[in-house]
Scaffold this motif. Structure first.
Motif, PDB file in Angstrom:
ATOM      1  N   ASN A 149      -0.244  -0.520   5.897  1.00  0.00           N
ATOM      2  CA  ASN A 149      -1.019   0.380   5.067  1.00  0.00           C
ATOM      3  C   ASN A 149      -1.594  -0.393   3.888  1.00  0.00           C
ATOM      4  OD1 ASN A 149      -2.136   2.725   4.110  1.00  0.00           O
ATOM      5  ND2 ASN A 149      -0.213   3.841   3.919  1.00  0.00           N
ATOM      6  N   PHE A 150      -2.773   0.006   3.470  1.00  0.00           N
ATOM      7  CA  PHE A 150      -3.437  -0.600   2.332  1.00  0.00           C
ATOM      8  C   PHE A 150      -4.233   0.505   1.656  1.00  0.00           C
ATOM      9  CE2 PHE A 150      -7.155  -2.659   0.412  1.00  0.00           C
ATOM     10  CZ  PHE A 150      -6.524  -3.578  -0.408  1.00  0.00           C
ATOM     11  N   TYR A 151      -3.929   0.755   0.388  1.00  0.00           N
ATOM     12  CA  TYR A 151      -4.620   1.860  -0.271  1.00  0.00           C
ATOM     13  C   TYR A 151      -4.729   1.622  -1.772  1.00  0.00           C
ATOM     14  CZ  TYR A 151       0.194   3.354  -1.218  1.00  0.00           C
ATOM     15  OH  TYR A 151       1.496   3.385  -1.606  1.00  0.00           O
ATOM     16  N   ASN A 152      -5.667   2.342  -2.370  1.00  0.00           N
ATOM     17  CA  ASN A 152      -5.905   2.305  -3.794  1.00  0.00           C
ATOM     18  C   ASN A 152      -5.007   3.360  -4.441  1.00  0.00           C
ATOM     19  OD1 ASN A 152      -7.016   2.168  -6.372  1.00  0.00           O
ATOM     20  ND2 ASN A 152      -9.093   2.008  -5.603  1.00  0.00           N
ATOM     21  N   LEU A 153      -4.391   3.024  -5.584  1.00  0.00           N
ATOM     22  CA  LEU A 153      -3.512   3.983  -6.248  1.00  0.00           C
ATOM     23  C   LEU A 153      -4.244   5.231  -6.733  1.00  0.00           C
ATOM     24  CD1 LEU A 153      -1.105   1.700  -8.287  1.00  0.00           C
ATOM     25  CD2 LEU A 153      -0.547   3.181  -6.374  1.00  0.00           C
ATOM     26  N   SER A 154      -5.500   5.078  -7.116  1.00  0.00           N
ATOM     27  CA  SER A 154      -6.273   6.240  -7.544  1.00  0.00           C
ATOM     28  C   SER A 154      -7.757   5.934  -7.396  1.00  0.00           C
ATOM     29  CB  SER A 154      -5.949   6.606  -8.992  1.00  0.00           C
ATOM     30  OG  SER A 154      -6.578   5.720  -9.883  1.00  0.00           O
ATOM     31  N   PRO A 155      -8.581   6.954  -7.313  1.00  0.00           N
ATOM     32  CA  PRO A 155     -10.026   6.730  -7.146  1.00  0.00           C
ATOM     33  C   PRO A 155     -10.680   6.017  -8.330  1.00  0.00           C
ATOM     34  CG  PRO A 155      -9.448   9.020  -6.709  1.00  0.00           C
ATOM     35  CD  PRO A 155      -8.225   8.356  -7.237  1.00  0.00           C
ATOM     36  N   THR A 156     -10.053   6.072  -9.491  1.00  0.00           N
ATOM     37  CA  THR A 156     -10.640   5.444 -10.679  1.00  0.00           C
ATOM     38  C   THR A 156      -9.992   4.106 -11.014  1.00  0.00           C
ATOM     39  OG1 THR A 156      -9.099   6.634 -12.117  1.00  0.00           O
ATOM     40  CG2 THR A 156     -11.241   7.681 -11.656  1.00  0.00           C
ATOM     41  N   SER A 157      -9.173   3.594 -10.126  1.00  0.00           N
ATOM     42  CA  SER A 157      -8.442   2.350 -10.367  1.00  0.00           C
ATOM     43  C   SER A 157      -8.783   1.333  -9.293  1.00  0.00           C
ATOM     44  CB  SER A 157      -6.940   2.647 -10.338  1.00  0.00           C
ATOM     45  OG  SER A 157      -6.192   1.476 -10.205  1.00  0.00           O
TER      46      SER A 157
ATOM     47  N   TYR B 156      -4.211  -1.902  -5.986  1.00  0.00           N
ATOM     48  CA  TYR B 156      -3.990  -1.663  -4.566  1.00  0.00           C
ATOM     49  C   TYR B 156      -2.532  -1.865  -4.171  1.00  0.00           C
ATOM     50  CZ  TYR B 156      -9.031  -1.745  -4.312  1.00  0.00           C
ATOM     51  OH  TYR B 156     -10.353  -1.460  -4.496  1.00  0.00           O
ATOM     52  N   VAL B 157      -2.123  -1.118  -3.153  1.00  0.00           N
ATOM     53  CA  VAL B 157      -0.792  -1.238  -2.571  1.00  0.00           C
ATOM     54  C   VAL B 157      -0.974  -1.711  -1.132  1.00  0.00           C
ATOM     55  CG1 VAL B 157       1.319  -0.021  -1.906  1.00  0.00           C
ATOM     56  CG2 VAL B 157       0.098   0.625  -4.006  1.00  0.00           C
ATOM     57  N   VAL B 158      -0.178  -2.710  -0.755  1.00  0.00           N
ATOM     58  CA  VAL B 158      -0.190  -3.204   0.620  1.00  0.00           C
ATOM     59  C   VAL B 158       1.240  -3.099   1.151  1.00  0.00           C
ATOM     60  CG1 VAL B 158       0.064  -5.614  -0.144  1.00  0.00           C
ATOM     61  CG2 VAL B 158      -0.828  -5.140   2.124  1.00  0.00           C
ATOM     62  N   THR B 159       1.394  -2.602   2.391  1.00  0.00           N
ATOM     63  CA  THR B 159       2.721  -2.461   2.990  1.00  0.00           C
ATOM     64  C   THR B 159       2.760  -3.128   4.359  1.00  0.00           C
ATOM     65  OG1 THR B 159       2.302  -0.350   4.104  1.00  0.00           O
ATOM     66  CG2 THR B 159       3.040  -0.230   1.822  1.00  0.00           C
ATOM     67  N   TRP B 160       3.962  -3.543   4.758  1.00  0.00           N
ATOM     68  CA  TRP B 160       4.190  -4.172   6.057  1.00  0.00           C
ATOM     69  C   TRP B 160       5.615  -3.848   6.480  1.00  0.00           C
ATOM     70  CZ3 TRP B 160       3.782  -6.523   1.369  1.00  0.00           C
ATOM     71  CH2 TRP B 160       4.893  -7.190   0.896  1.00  0.00           C
ATOM     72  N   SER B 161       5.947  -4.109   7.741  1.00  0.00           N
ATOM     73  CA  SER B 161       7.304  -3.893   8.247  1.00  0.00           C
ATOM     74  C   SER B 161       8.125  -5.144   7.998  1.00  0.00           C
ATOM     75  CB  SER B 161       7.283  -3.569   9.742  1.00  0.00           C
ATOM     76  OG  SER B 161       6.592  -2.372   9.971  1.00  0.00           O
ATOM     77  N   ALA B 162       9.059  -5.044   7.060  1.00  0.00           N
ATOM     78  CA  ALA B 162       9.902  -6.188   6.713  1.00  0.00           C
ATOM     79  C   ALA B 162      10.995  -6.377   7.759  1.00  0.00           C
ATOM     80  CB  ALA B 162      10.516  -5.974   5.339  1.00  0.00           C
TER      81      ALA B 162
END
Length: 93
Positions: A23-31, A34-40
């Motif tokens: 997953n990769f997403y922006n914390l908010s529309p005005t920011s 970014y957050v990136v996730t993976w399976s550890a």
């Protein structure tokens, strides 16, 4: 190659067993944080790298993230039209 799959903790004999960003997403529309996730995977250490161009050098922005870390939040407000993230994985010493 098989060694890279082994280091990432995945099965080289299983085509569905791959290391990927989940997953990769922006914390908010005005920011632009970014957050990136993976399976550890147990026994692995991860590093999040960033670049503003795919053909430029990537810079480690996270330091070492040992298992169970499976996400990273980039809290630096980065400017520019594009951002690229790459996850490195190595065996835990």
């Amino acid at each position: 190659d098989n060694l890279t799959e082994y280091i990432s903790g995945h099965n080289p004999r299983d085509a569905a067993s791959v290391f990927k960003i989940n997953n990769f997403y922006n914390l908010s529309p005005t920011s632009s944080r970014y957050v990136v996730t993976w399976s550890a995977v147990t026994g692995r250490v991860y590093g999040v790298n960033w670049s503003d161009q795919l053909n430029n050098t990537f810079t480690n922005i996270s330091g070492d993230l040992p298992y169970p870390s499976g996400s990273y939040t980039d809290t630096v407000e980065r400017i520019g039209p594009q951002q690229f993230y790459r996850i490195d994985v190595q065996l835990q010493p």
